[in-house]
Write an enzyme that holds these catalytic residues in place. Structure first.
Site, PDB file in Angstrom:
ATOM      1  N   LYS A   1      48.942  28.941-101.741  1.00  0.00           N
ATOM      2  CA  LYS A   1      50.301  28.543-101.388  1.00  0.00           C
ATOM      3  C   LYS A   1      50.801  27.442-102.311  1.00  0.00           C
ATOM      4  O   LYS A   1      50.097  26.478-102.571  1.00  0.00           O
ATOM      5  CB  LYS A   1      50.343  28.051 -99.933  1.00  0.00           C
ATOM      6  CG  LYS A   1      51.766  27.982 -99.416  1.00  0.00           C
ATOM      7  CD  LYS A   1      51.915  27.240 -98.117  1.00  0.00           C
ATOM      8  CE  LYS A   1      53.384  26.871 -97.911  1.00  0.00           C
ATOM      9  NZ  LYS A   1      53.562  25.889 -96.836  1.00  0.00           N
ATOM     10  N   GLN A   2      52.001  27.623-102.792  1.00  0.00           N
ATOM     11  CA  GLN A   2      52.641  26.576-103.582  1.00  0.00           C
ATOM     12  C   GLN A   2      53.780  26.037-102.744  1.00  0.00           C
ATOM     13  O   GLN A   2      54.778  26.715-102.513  1.00  0.00           O
ATOM     14  CB  GLN A   2      53.162  27.179-104.892  1.00  0.00           C
ATOM     15  CG  GLN A   2      54.216  26.360-105.615  1.00  0.00           C
ATOM     16  CD  GLN A   2      53.633  25.300-106.527  1.00  0.00           C
ATOM     17  OE1 GLN A   2      52.911  25.604-107.460  1.00  0.00           O
ATOM     18  NE2 GLN A   2      53.924  24.029-106.226  1.00  0.00           N
ATOM     19  N   GLY A   3      53.604  24.841-102.201  1.00  0.00           N
ATOM     20  CA  GLY A   3      54.637  24.262-101.355  1.00  0.00           C
ATOM     21  C   GLY A   3      55.453  23.235-102.111  1.00  0.00           C
ATOM     22  O   GLY A   3      55.316  23.082-103.320  1.00  0.00           O
TER      23      GLY A   3
ATOM     24  N   VAL B   1      47.941  24.784-102.219  1.00  0.00           N
ATOM     25  CA  VAL B   1      46.745  25.060-101.433  1.00  0.00           C
ATOM     26  C   VAL B   1      45.944  26.154-102.139  1.00  0.00           C
ATOM     27  O   VAL B   1      46.507  27.158-102.571  1.00  0.00           O
ATOM     28  CB  VAL B   1      47.121  25.461 -99.988  1.00  0.00           C
ATOM     29  CG1 VAL B   1      45.877  25.754 -99.160  1.00  0.00           C
ATOM     30  CG2 VAL B   1      47.944  24.361 -99.320  1.00  0.00           C
TER      31      VAL B   1
ATOM     32  N   LYS C   1      43.538  21.297-100.651  1.00  0.00           N
ATOM     33  CA  LYS C   1      44.948  20.952-100.585  1.00  0.00           C
ATOM     34  C   LYS C   1      45.219  19.855-101.601  1.00  0.00           C
ATOM     35  O   LYS C   1      44.666  18.766-101.504  1.00  0.00           O
ATOM     36  CB  LYS C   1      45.282  20.481 -99.170  1.00  0.00           C
ATOM     37  CG  LYS C   1      46.750  20.327 -98.922  1.00  0.00           C
ATOM     38  CD  LYS C   1      47.042  20.319 -97.449  1.00  0.00           C
ATOM     39  CE  LYS C   1      48.517  20.133 -97.212  1.00  0.00           C
ATOM     40  NZ  LYS C   1      48.826  20.155 -95.785  1.00  0.00           N
TER      41      LYS C   1
ATOM     42  N   ASP D   1      54.515  17.895 -87.870  1.00  0.00           N
ATOM     43  CA  ASP D   1      55.020  19.143 -88.465  1.00  0.00           C
ATOM     44  C   ASP D   1      54.514  20.340 -87.659  1.00  0.00           C
ATOM     45  O   ASP D   1      53.924  21.263 -88.212  1.00  0.00           O
ATOM     46  CB  ASP D   1      54.565  19.223 -89.932  1.00  0.00           C
ATOM     47  CG  ASP D   1      55.241  20.359 -90.707  1.00  0.00           C
ATOM     48  OD1 ASP D   1      56.277  20.879 -90.231  1.00  0.00           O
ATOM     49  OD2 ASP D   1      54.721  20.726 -91.773  1.00  0.00           O
TER      50      ASP D   1
HETATM   51  N1  ATP Z   1      41.426  25.033 -93.466  1.00  0.00           N
HETATM   52  C1  ATP Z   1      42.093  26.170 -93.675  1.00  0.00           C
HETATM   53  N2  ATP Z   1      41.491  27.358 -93.473  1.00  0.00           N
HETATM   54  C2  ATP Z   1      42.171  28.513 -93.683  1.00  0.00           C
HETATM   55  N3  ATP Z   1      43.435  28.568 -94.120  1.00  0.00           N
HETATM   56  C3  ATP Z   1      44.080  27.417 -94.342  1.00  0.00           C
HETATM   57  C4  ATP Z   1      43.454  26.149 -94.127  1.00  0.00           C
HETATM   58  N4  ATP Z   1      44.325  25.183 -94.465  1.00  0.00           N
HETATM   59  C5  ATP Z   1      45.446  25.796 -94.856  1.00  0.00           C
HETATM   60  N5  ATP Z   1      45.316  27.140 -94.782  1.00  0.00           N
HETATM   61  C6  ATP Z   1      46.334  28.141 -95.156  1.00  0.00           C
HETATM   62  O1  ATP Z   1      47.190  27.586 -96.150  1.00  0.00           O
HETATM   63  C7  ATP Z   1      48.521  27.444 -95.659  1.00  0.00           C
HETATM   64  C8  ATP Z   1      49.127  26.146 -96.158  1.00  0.00           C
HETATM   65  O2  ATP Z   1      48.354  25.038 -95.732  1.00  0.00           O
HETATM   66  P1  ATP Z   1      49.044  23.729 -95.119  1.00  0.00           P
HETATM   67  O3  ATP Z   1      49.876  24.106 -93.951  1.00  0.00           O
HETATM   68  O4  ATP Z   1      48.002  22.722 -94.895  1.00  0.00           O
HETATM   69  O5  ATP Z   1      49.946  23.271 -96.343  1.00  0.00           O
HETATM   70  P2  ATP Z   1      51.528  23.069 -96.497  1.00  0.00           P
HETATM   71  O6  ATP Z   1      52.258  23.727 -95.389  1.00  0.00           O
HETATM   72  O7  ATP Z   1      51.895  23.410 -97.878  1.00  0.00           O
HETATM   73  O8  ATP Z   1      51.540  21.532 -96.356  1.00  0.00           O
HETATM   74  P3  ATP Z   1      52.757  20.501 -96.348  1.00  0.00           P
HETATM   75  O9  ATP Z   1      53.604  20.893 -95.171  1.00  0.00           O
HETATM   76  O10 ATP Z   1      52.071  19.166 -96.186  1.00  0.00           O
HETATM   77  O11 ATP Z   1      53.465  20.676 -97.666  1.00  0.00           O
HETATM   78  C9  ATP Z   1      48.404  27.524 -94.152  1.00  0.00           C
HETATM   79  O12 ATP Z   1      49.557  28.000 -93.539  1.00  0.00           O
HETATM   80  C10 ATP Z   1      47.213  28.463 -93.965  1.00  0.00           C
HETATM   81  O13 ATP Z   1      47.622  29.795 -94.050  1.00  0.00           O
HETATM   82 MG    MG Z   2      51.899  24.211 -93.346  1.00  0.00          MG
END
Ligand code: ATP
Ligand code: MG
Lengths: 237, 175
Positions: free
Chosen positions: A22-24, A29, A42, A144
């Protein structure tokens, strides 16, 4: 140890080999292997439009808050991924990969699409309400709450369903009912807009929350106030 | 019987673990570690749940070493320090290092790719019986670990004792 070596090595070159999932806006991630285990990494990156020093502080704070809240939750028996390693220089957190899981978001969406077993979604929201009440009883405000930030581990029976909370970057510690009420309000907004026609289901979630925490009346009262404020604001436009 | 693993984040580094029981020259070994005759960390195996715990400590030590941010004087003392849930260095050595009365020793070596490591040199220095590293669980003092890391039964609902231990180790700087 050659200097060029130490510059190339470490987290940045490791991430080049890892698979991005994932690229947020604030974080990337990845999935990879660490000390022989399957992990999710992350990486919070810098925002060029922010002042470098402010940015560094903010990014560091997010990383710190995330690992602190995870530990606090786990100590209280609330599922969150194990933290294996934190690199404060590149702002990377190495987390346990919650394998065989789907986000609650995807799970609800597919359950709604297949229109089967409404009982099952009721069990799910009961569980969510219960876990959030436990989390708030530990004074952890998630910051969040969305159905994407809850993972449902597949394989378990309904009666011992396993839910894992993730994404604690905006979390903080507070005992104030107002902060907990806003936390629920954020979830309500996200829930109802992501999952159409789930008003009754969300009501059930709040009922379960209420039943699970002694401190819930003050929180629900605040939630009602925040909702009212939200509505007034949208009426004014 | 020993265990050698590459650190994914620092592929030029390898970690080797060896485990011994019925050790009769603990005092001597400790001296050798202090004067550099043994380049390694000597750890009390009763405080080790699994070899993974050691890898987590070693990875963090190498990371801090490369960034010039170690809290102790050497990579080996840093490994021992990283195992501890607190930031008290002497406490860490007391709990996780070996003392003269110990009869089991967990040895951790960190070596660069281009360094030649003679494991037999180390084995010859120990007057004791080498056993497989995964047998460290036979030597683990679960009650002592739970007490030191403050692992409550509630947390064990979330995962294993090993999970609880490594999570504390990884987050102790900010916890
Ligand atoms: N520990 C984990 N095990 C499995 N999948 C995970 C895990 N952590 C994250 N993911 C997957 O990666 C996605 C993105 O992770 P996360 O929600 O932590 O980041 P984000 O939404 O980009 O964060 P932020 O909101 O801080 O920018 C999650 O929706 C999930 O699908
Ligand atoms: Mg998230």
């Amino acid at each position: 140890m050659a200097h060029s070596d130490s510059v190339k090595a470490g987290v940045p070159s490791y991430l080049k080999e890892a698979q991005m999932i994932k690229q947020g806006a604030e974080a990337r991630v990845y999935r990879g292997t660490f000390l022989g285990r399957s992990v999710v990494i992350k990486e919070r990156f810098t925002k060029l439009y922010r002042h470098p020093e402010v940015d560094e502080k903010l990014t560091r704070r997010r990383t710190t808050q995330e690992v602190r809240s995870i530990l606090r939750c786990r100590r209280a028996g609330i599922n969150a991924p194990v933290v294996y390693f934190v690199d404060y220089t590149t702002h990377c957190i190495f987390l346990e990969d919650i394998i065989h899981s789907v986000s609650v978001r995807d799970h609800i969406a597919s359950a709604q699409a297949s229109e089967q077993n409404p009982q099952h979604l009721q069990t799910l929201v009961d569980k969510i309400g219960e876990i959030l009440a436990q989390m708030h009883d530990e004074d952890v405000i998630h910051g969040d709450l969305t159905t994407s930030n809850m993972l449902l581990v597949s394989g378990a029976e309904d009666h011992n369903m396993k839910l894992v909370l993730i994404d604690f970057g905006l979390s903080y510690i507070s005992a104030l009912p107002e902060d907990k009420g806003v936390d629920l309000y954020v979830l309500e907004k996200a829930f109802l807009s992501t999952h159409p026609k789930t008003e009754t289901l969300f009501e059930r979630l709040l009922k379960s929350y209420t039943a699970s925490s002694k401190k819930s009346p003050a929180v629900i009262k605040k939630l009602d106030e925040v909702r009212l404020r939200g509505r007034k604001r949208s009426m004014v436009g | 019987m020993h265990l050698t693993q590459v650190l994914e984040l620092f592929p030029e580094y390898t970690v080797t673990q060896l485990l011994f029981k019925d050790v009769k020259n603990t005092t001597e070994l400790r001296k050798m570690a202090v004067n550099g005759e043994i380049k390694g960390a000597l750890i009390n195996p009763s405080m080790v749940v699994d070899s993974f715990q050691i890898l987590v400590a070693a990875n963090k030590a190498v990371h801090l070493h490369k960034n010039g941010k170690m809290k102790t004087r050497s990579l080996y003392s840093e490994i021992i320090f990283n195992l501890s849930p607190t930031n008290n260095i002497s406490e860490a050595f007391k709990r996780f290092g070996i003392s003269d009365s110990d009869s089991a020793v967990h040895i951790v070596l960190v070596h660069n790719k281009d360094e030649i490591l003679n494991i037999n040199d180390i084995i010859l220095k120990v007057d004791g019986q080498q056993i497989a590293v995964d047998r460290v669980s036979d030597l683990t003092d679960v009650a002592k670990i739970k007490k030191l890391y403050k692992v409550a039964p509630l947390e064990e609902k979330c995962g294993s004792l090993l999970d609880a231990v490594v999570c504390r180790m990884a987050t102790k700087d900010v916890a």
